[in-house]
Design an enzyme around this catalytic site. Sequence first.
Site, PDB file in Angstrom:
ATOM      1  N   GLY A   1      31.869  38.253  35.761  1.00  0.00           N
ATOM      2  CA  GLY A   1      31.522  39.571  35.757  1.00  0.00           C
ATOM      3  C   GLY A   1      31.404  40.112  37.232  1.00  0.00           C
ATOM      4  O   GLY A   1      30.862  41.297  37.468  1.00  0.00           O
ATOM      5  N   GLN A   2      32.204  39.440  38.101  1.00  0.00           N
ATOM      6  CA  GLN A   2      31.864  39.867  39.457  1.00  0.00           C
ATOM      7  C   GLN A   2      32.789  41.263  39.632  1.00  0.00           C
ATOM      8  O   GLN A   2      33.730  41.387  38.724  1.00  0.00           O
ATOM      9  CB  GLN A   2      32.920  38.974  40.427  1.00  0.00           C
ATOM     10  N   LYS A   3      32.326  42.048  40.615  1.00  0.00           N
ATOM     11  CA  LYS A   3      33.039  43.221  40.974  1.00  0.00           C
ATOM     12  C   LYS A   3      34.537  43.211  40.816  1.00  0.00           C
ATOM     13  O   LYS A   3      34.985  44.271  40.067  1.00  0.00           O
ATOM     14  CB  LYS A   3      32.569  43.934  42.045  1.00  0.00           C
ATOM     15  N   SER A   4      35.081  42.274  41.628  1.00  0.00           N
ATOM     16  CA  SER A   4      36.594  42.155  41.718  1.00  0.00           C
ATOM     17  C   SER A   4      37.101  41.967  40.431  1.00  0.00           C
ATOM     18  O   SER A   4      38.345  41.998  40.192  1.00  0.00           O
ATOM     19  CB  SER A   4      37.010  41.182  42.546  1.00  0.00           C
ATOM     20  N   LEU A   5      36.571  41.322  39.495  1.00  0.00           N
ATOM     21  CA  LEU A   5      37.028  40.852  38.083  1.00  0.00           C
ATOM     22  C   LEU A   5      36.895  41.968  36.836  1.00  0.00           C
ATOM     23  O   LEU A   5      37.509  41.810  35.898  1.00  0.00           O
ATOM     24  CB  LEU A   5      36.519  39.648  37.598  1.00  0.00           C
TER      25      LEU A   5
END
Lengths: 184, 341
Positions: free
Chosen positions: A69-73
Amino acid sequence: MGLLTILKKMKQKEREMRLLMLGLDNAGKTTILKKFNGEDVSTISPTLGFNIKTLEHKGFKLNIWDVGGQKSLRSYWRNYFESTDGLVWVVDSADRLRLEDCRQELSALLLEERLAGATLLVFANKQDLPGALSKEQIQEALALDEIRSHHWCIIGCSAVTGNNLLAGVDWLLDDIAARIFTTD
Amino acid sequence: MDAKAECTQGIGVAGESGAFKIQERLQKRHQERAEEAERRKEAKESRSVAEEKGEYFSSTFDTERASIEELLSSCTGADRAVVTQTLEEATVKTLQLQKFLNDSMLFLTQYELRRAQDALQKLQTSSAEIREEALPKKKFAFRARSKATDKVSAPESDTPAASVSTKVAVAPAVSVQCGFSNMNNVCLTKTAEEIHKQDVLLTHLTNCKVRLFGSPSTLHMKHIDSCEILCGPVSSSVFIDHCRDSTLAIPCQQLRTHNTQDTRVYLHVTSRAIIEDCHGVSFAPFSWSYPTLKEDFIVSGLDQNRNNWSQVDDFHWLAAGTPSPNWTVIPEEDRKTNWEL
Ligand SMILES: Nc1nc2c(ncn2[C@@H]2O[C@H](COP(=O)(O)OP(=O)(O)O)[C@@H](O)[C@H]2O)c(=O)[nH]1
Ligand SMILES: [Mg+2]
């Protein structure tokens, strides 16, 4: 016999469901998945990419996808939408600072055509934390009552204690089963 | 802490019910060992298969991608009807490629996966751009589908999908939460009793020295500038966002660091630390100590003998083999050893 009927029949044979777990990073998605599968949850690392678990439950074969769920993902989430029967949206109930972010990501997701028809289960996770908002507060903060496009349900749970995980998954399976495995 | 015993719902396969007979156990263990040895052998063999599959994937994927790119570039200057048809073809092919990627995921490395996902995204973007440019009015897509999905949507679904504009006021956060906010140039302390199993929040602190004795459940820090923050063992994750020019010392299960610059972290982490959108973050093993630290480790459930402080994953740096330039290890001679106030 229409195409839809044929598809239903095929699915019925397999009794297989595809569940997609999404939510902001740190919400507890991987912990829920592992706890549900009876694995040790103390060694879980932040998810880079995704985990897939296939497990049997109530006579169904569940393919559960847990995506980072990381921003970059988050822009990759769409790569996993295809043929999703159920969407599990996991919320860290104690993370008040990111609730707005959480609400926005969820409502954007529900507009996705490829997720239309998927049943939505919201897990208000980390209920064991003293500062956790109640599931009613989460329901309001995420404006769940405005959802008209999906069947939904919110359940307060704790991945650490395991409390209510089963109740949530059972509701989800029942709802999906009623939708796609019913014979006509 | 026995995670299994706490699984009160008795979820499916979890939990061992009743007492096994010792003999049964021994036999089971013996069998498991044999199976494990077999598994290792198989894993070894399948690894080379996986590599072959990875190569097959890459070359097939690249060929398909090139053919879609060719389709897309043939749209320039073509007339409307041709563009419509070509775009449709490209979309179908892209979806197939997506499916191919989905089916291949199990044996791809993170790097290959990410690369393929990026490529797909690019294809989608450029076909959207072409569509926008060549067919500005008419909305393209498989709209007809939504008819079928109407049937399965909620019974009360006569209105379109939820509006996204509602702002919801969330209960006043900081007042009920354990922690510190909006402080400058002060020393701040919390005792083990105050901290015990709480979810602690530190926000908008500048030039402060913070000592959190005891074991919290979790710790969030946001907007931290020029601070020194020391904390007892955190049983689950520590989440840091927008921190700069600071020194932190924390034991925890996971560390998730975002938007952070020029910060030194003295870390004990039992699973992994990650950074995202960070630079100038440096790490050393946790070295702060206080009289009840050992007891607090026990309360937290963290294994004091397992510390992966130097295994940091940068979620923005996935090139295989090249280390991330965004974090470093603090050289031994530069490490802080005196934590007196
Ligand atoms: N107290 C508490 N911590 C939790 C719970 N679920 C997950 N966590 C912790 O939250 C952190 C993030 O969990 P993880 O499953 O990796 O999150 P993900 O990014 O959504 O996959 C970990 O340190 C977990 O131990 C919960 O129900 N209660
Ligand atoms: Mg995860």
